[in-house]
Design an enzyme around this catalytic site. Structure first.
Site, PDB file in Angstrom:
ATOM      1  N   LYS A 201       0.848  -1.191   0.000  1.00 20.14           N
ATOM      2  CA  LYS A 201       0.000   0.000   0.000  1.00 20.14           C
ATOM      3  C   LYS A 201       0.876   1.230   0.000  1.00 20.14           C
ATOM      4  O   LYS A 201       2.020   1.181   0.482  1.00 20.14           O
ATOM      5  CB  LYS A 201      -0.882   0.040   1.253  1.00 20.14           C
ATOM      6  CG  LYS A 201      -2.134   0.882   1.086  1.00 20.14           C
ATOM      7  CD  LYS A 201      -3.225   0.119   0.355  1.00 20.14           C
ATOM      8  CE  LYS A 201      -4.507   0.898   0.212  1.00 20.14           C
ATOM      9  NZ  LYS A 201      -5.606   0.001  -0.223  1.00 20.14           N
TER      10      LYS A 201
HETATM   11  P1  NAD Z   1     -13.065   7.506  -3.024  1.00 18.95           P
HETATM   12  O1  NAD Z   1     -12.032   8.549  -2.838  1.00 18.95           O
HETATM   13  O2  NAD Z   1     -13.562   7.207  -4.374  1.00 18.95           O
HETATM   14  O3  NAD Z   1     -14.337   7.850  -2.100  1.00 18.95           O
HETATM   15  C1  NAD Z   1     -14.257   8.107  -0.733  1.00 18.95           C
HETATM   16  C2  NAD Z   1     -15.634   8.551  -0.276  1.00 18.95           C
HETATM   17  O4  NAD Z   1     -15.649   8.610   1.154  1.00 18.95           O
HETATM   18  C3  NAD Z   1     -16.020   9.956  -0.756  1.00 18.95           C
HETATM   19  O5  NAD Z   1     -17.382   9.961  -1.106  1.00 18.95           O
HETATM   20  C4  NAD Z   1     -15.784  10.824   0.476  1.00 18.95           C
HETATM   21  O6  NAD Z   1     -16.583  11.968   0.475  1.00 18.95           O
HETATM   22  C5  NAD Z   1     -16.196   9.848   1.551  1.00 18.95           C
HETATM   23  N1  NAD Z   1     -15.674  10.223   2.859  1.00 18.95           N
HETATM   24  C6  NAD Z   1     -14.446  10.704   3.179  1.00 18.95           C
HETATM   25  N2  NAD Z   1     -14.387  10.944   4.486  1.00 18.95           N
HETATM   26  C7  NAD Z   1     -15.578  10.590   5.009  1.00 18.95           C
HETATM   27  C8  NAD Z   1     -16.126  10.600   6.317  1.00 18.95           C
HETATM   28  N3  NAD Z   1     -15.400  11.008   7.357  1.00 18.95           N
HETATM   29  N4  NAD Z   1     -17.400  10.157   6.466  1.00 18.95           N
HETATM   30  C9  NAD Z   1     -18.111   9.724   5.415  1.00 18.95           C
HETATM   31  N5  NAD Z   1     -17.653   9.689   4.162  1.00 18.95           N
HETATM   32  C10 NAD Z   1     -16.400  10.121   3.966  1.00 18.95           C
HETATM   33  O7  NAD Z   1     -12.473   6.206  -2.307  1.00 18.95           O
HETATM   34  P2  NAD Z   1     -12.859   4.686  -2.588  1.00 18.95           P
HETATM   35  O8  NAD Z   1     -11.899   4.158  -3.562  1.00 18.95           O
HETATM   36  O9  NAD Z   1     -14.328   4.535  -2.798  1.00 18.95           O
HETATM   37  O10 NAD Z   1     -12.455   4.048  -1.177  1.00 18.95           O
HETATM   38  C11 NAD Z   1     -13.365   3.975  -0.089  1.00 18.95           C
HETATM   39  C12 NAD Z   1     -12.971   2.802   0.795  1.00 18.95           C
HETATM   40  O11 NAD Z   1     -12.999   1.612   0.013  1.00 18.95           O
HETATM   41  C13 NAD Z   1     -11.568   2.885   1.381  1.00 18.95           C
HETATM   42  O12 NAD Z   1     -11.561   2.290   2.656  1.00 18.95           O
HETATM   43  C14 NAD Z   1     -10.754   2.057   0.426  1.00 18.95           C
HETATM   44  O13 NAD Z   1      -9.560   1.562   1.007  1.00 18.95           O
HETATM   45  C15 NAD Z   1     -11.749   0.959   0.122  1.00 18.95           C
HETATM   46  N6  NAD Z   1     -11.457   0.204  -1.097  1.00 18.95           N
HETATM   47  C16 NAD Z   1     -11.450   0.810  -2.326  1.00 18.95           C
HETATM   48  C17 NAD Z   1     -11.155   0.046  -3.442  1.00 18.95           C
HETATM   49  C18 NAD Z   1     -11.171   0.625  -4.821  1.00 18.95           C
HETATM   50  O14 NAD Z   1     -11.027  -0.149  -5.772  1.00 18.95           O
HETATM   51  N7  NAD Z   1     -11.327   1.913  -5.009  1.00 18.95           N
HETATM   52  C19 NAD Z   1     -10.902  -1.322  -3.313  1.00 18.95           C
HETATM   53  C20 NAD Z   1     -10.944  -1.904  -2.055  1.00 18.95           C
HETATM   54  C21 NAD Z   1     -11.236  -1.131  -0.955  1.00 18.95           C
END
Ligand code: NAD
Length: 416
Positions: free
Chosen positions: A106
């Site tokens: 990561k």
């Molecule tokens: P992203 O940047 O696309 O979206 C993040 C979202 O979370 C946004 O809508 C933001 O406004 C919201 N957010 C931020 N702080 C917040 C808070 N305090 N309360 C509520 N909402 C809040 O990110 P993503 O890629 O969707 O990632 C989100 C989660 O999913 C993370 O934990 C990430 O590690 C996990 N994840 C993502 C992927 C991927 O392929 N993108 C894969 C596995 C896991």
């Protein structure tokens, strides 16, 4: 007892539980519970106003016994080295749960991308990639999007790496735009994988997904696409939120309207036909399925007893603490742990890497069908492990994953 919310400490507690069940010997335990490699870099970046700012960045490789390190890059003001160490460990267990030939890694940069211009982000990304270049590459460590990074960021990563090595290297990063060796279906993969395992959980719990009220925290790649895909399957999205707050409508929210509203205004807040709800309140709403899809430690010992959902699908990494896990288990909540529930992203990242290495690209139907097979197999294996060891789904997933990584480490032997 005060709860320790350091994600790295939490990731080690989760590992230790599985290691106890597997009766791993102490030497092997030490090898598997620590990151293999940690790199800390300073990232001098020219800002638009002519000043120079120096950001701090990290790349951590937890374990590469089963293949190259694999894991996203996060841009967030609260990023810490311990958070990235935890996320790297979770990636190592995740790739083992779905049994794809990767280790775990990561990266992250302490910055607030919402306050930076596209040019500043591009320059910071290119310098970050240059700094970590000695340890990344298609055979070593492959990056991907995470919080506040996207396909454009991945294109800069690919270009910077390629310009430095002197040829186009598609396989150094996944989650790229489809025009640049990205995979069909990658953008939706995390949410689609989450849907597949939730469908299996519904089957086990005898709970119809059709009409089931669903609350989703976080409305980015994982959360907004989950809202759309669950809605398409007939589930009723009753609440969604982002960093500015949330909205609720017990009669259902149309995810496409919420997506359009967020595109227009920057937030889901004030979506017509909904009322306001705070992020903390959203988690405690009466619903069948709760999908945390934002950040870590949102369900803790302080609020776990108030959760009303029957199924929690962790689209985010690390949203539920170990003390909350115990409380939820006693309440009979069926929890799909992050290393299973959001593994669809890394699974299609694996497909993207394979396509890039072969320069042979697949149709979206093929991607989704292979994803479904892998996610449903992983669910079955984790559920069997839960029944066999009489543990909740998180520990069951860890037992499966840690067992696989331990086996690979043992057959390779400790070098030299
Ligand atoms: P992203 O940047 O696309 O979206 C993040 C979202 O979370 C946004 O809508 C933001 O406004 C919201 N957010 C931020 N702080 C917040 C808070 N305090 N309360 C509520 N909402 C809040 O990110 P993503 O890629 O969707 O990632 C989100 C989660 O999913 C993370 O934990 C990430 O590690 C996990 N994840 C993502 C992927 C991927 O392929 N993108 C894969 C596995 C896991």
């Amino acid at each position: 007892m005060k709860e320790n919310l350091n994600p790295y400490v939490i990731s080690q507690m989760q590992f230790d539980q599985a290691a106890d069940h597997l009766k791993l010997d102490s030497g092997l335990r030490e090898v598997l519970r620590r990151p293999k490699r940690q790199m800390v870099v300073s990232i001098p970046t020219k800002m638009d106003n002519g000043s120079v700012r120096v950001f701090e960045g990290y790349r951590v490789q937890h374990n590469i016994a089963r293949g190259p390190a694999k894991g996203g890059i996060r841009y967030h003001p609260n990023v810490t080295l311990d958070e990235i160490k935890a996320l790297a460990a979770w990636m190592a267990w995740k790739t083992a749960v779905v049994n794809i030939p990767f280790g775990g890694g990561k990266g992250g940069v302490v910055c607030d991308p919402r306050k930076m211009s596209s040019g500043e982000l591009e320059r910071m990304t290119r310098r970050f990639v240059t700094e970590i270049l000695p340890i990344i590459g298609p055979d070593r460590d492959i990056a991907a999007p995470d919080v506040y990074t996207d396909p454009q960021t991945m294109a800069w990563v690919m270009d910077t790496y390629s310009m430095t090595v002197g040829y186009s290297s598609l396989g150094v990063v996944t989650g790229k735009p489809v025009s640049l060796g990205g995979s069909e279906g990658r953008n939706e993969a995390t949410a689609r994988g989450c849907l597949f395992v939730t469908q299996e959980a519904c089957r086990v719990k005898r709970l119809p997904l059709e009409g089931a009220p669903v609350a989703i925290q976080g409305f980015g790649n994982a959360g907004s696409i989950a809202a759309r895909l669950f809605h398409e399957q007939g589930a009723k999205i009753i609440a969604v939120s982002d960093s500015r707050g949330g909205v609720v409508n017990p009669r259902g929210i149309d995810p496409l309207k919420a997506i359009q509203h967020k595109e227009k205004t920057g937030s889901v807040v004030s979506l017509p036909g909904t009322s306001r709800v705070r992020n903390e309140e959203l988690l405690e709403l009466k619903c069948d399925i709760l999908i945390p899809a934002a950040l870590e430690n949102v369900i803790t010992a302080a609020n776990a007893a108030n959760i009303k959902a029957k199924i929690i699908a962790e689209a985010a990494n690390g949203p539920v603490t170990p003390m909350a896990d115990d409380i939820l288990t006693r309440k009979g909540v069926f929890l799909l742990p992050d290393i299973l529930a959001n593994a669809g992203g890394v699974t299609v990242s694996y497909f993207e890497w394979v396509q890039d290495l072969q320069n042979f690209f697949w149709e979206e139907e093929q991607v989704n069908a292979k994803l479904e097979t892998i996610m449903k197999r992983a669910f079955r294996e984790v559920h069997e492990s839960a029944l066999k060891y009489r543990v909740h789904m998180r520990t069951a997933a860890y037992i499966l994953a840690v067992g696989r990584v331990a086996e690979a480490t043992l057959v390779r032997g400790i070098f030299p």
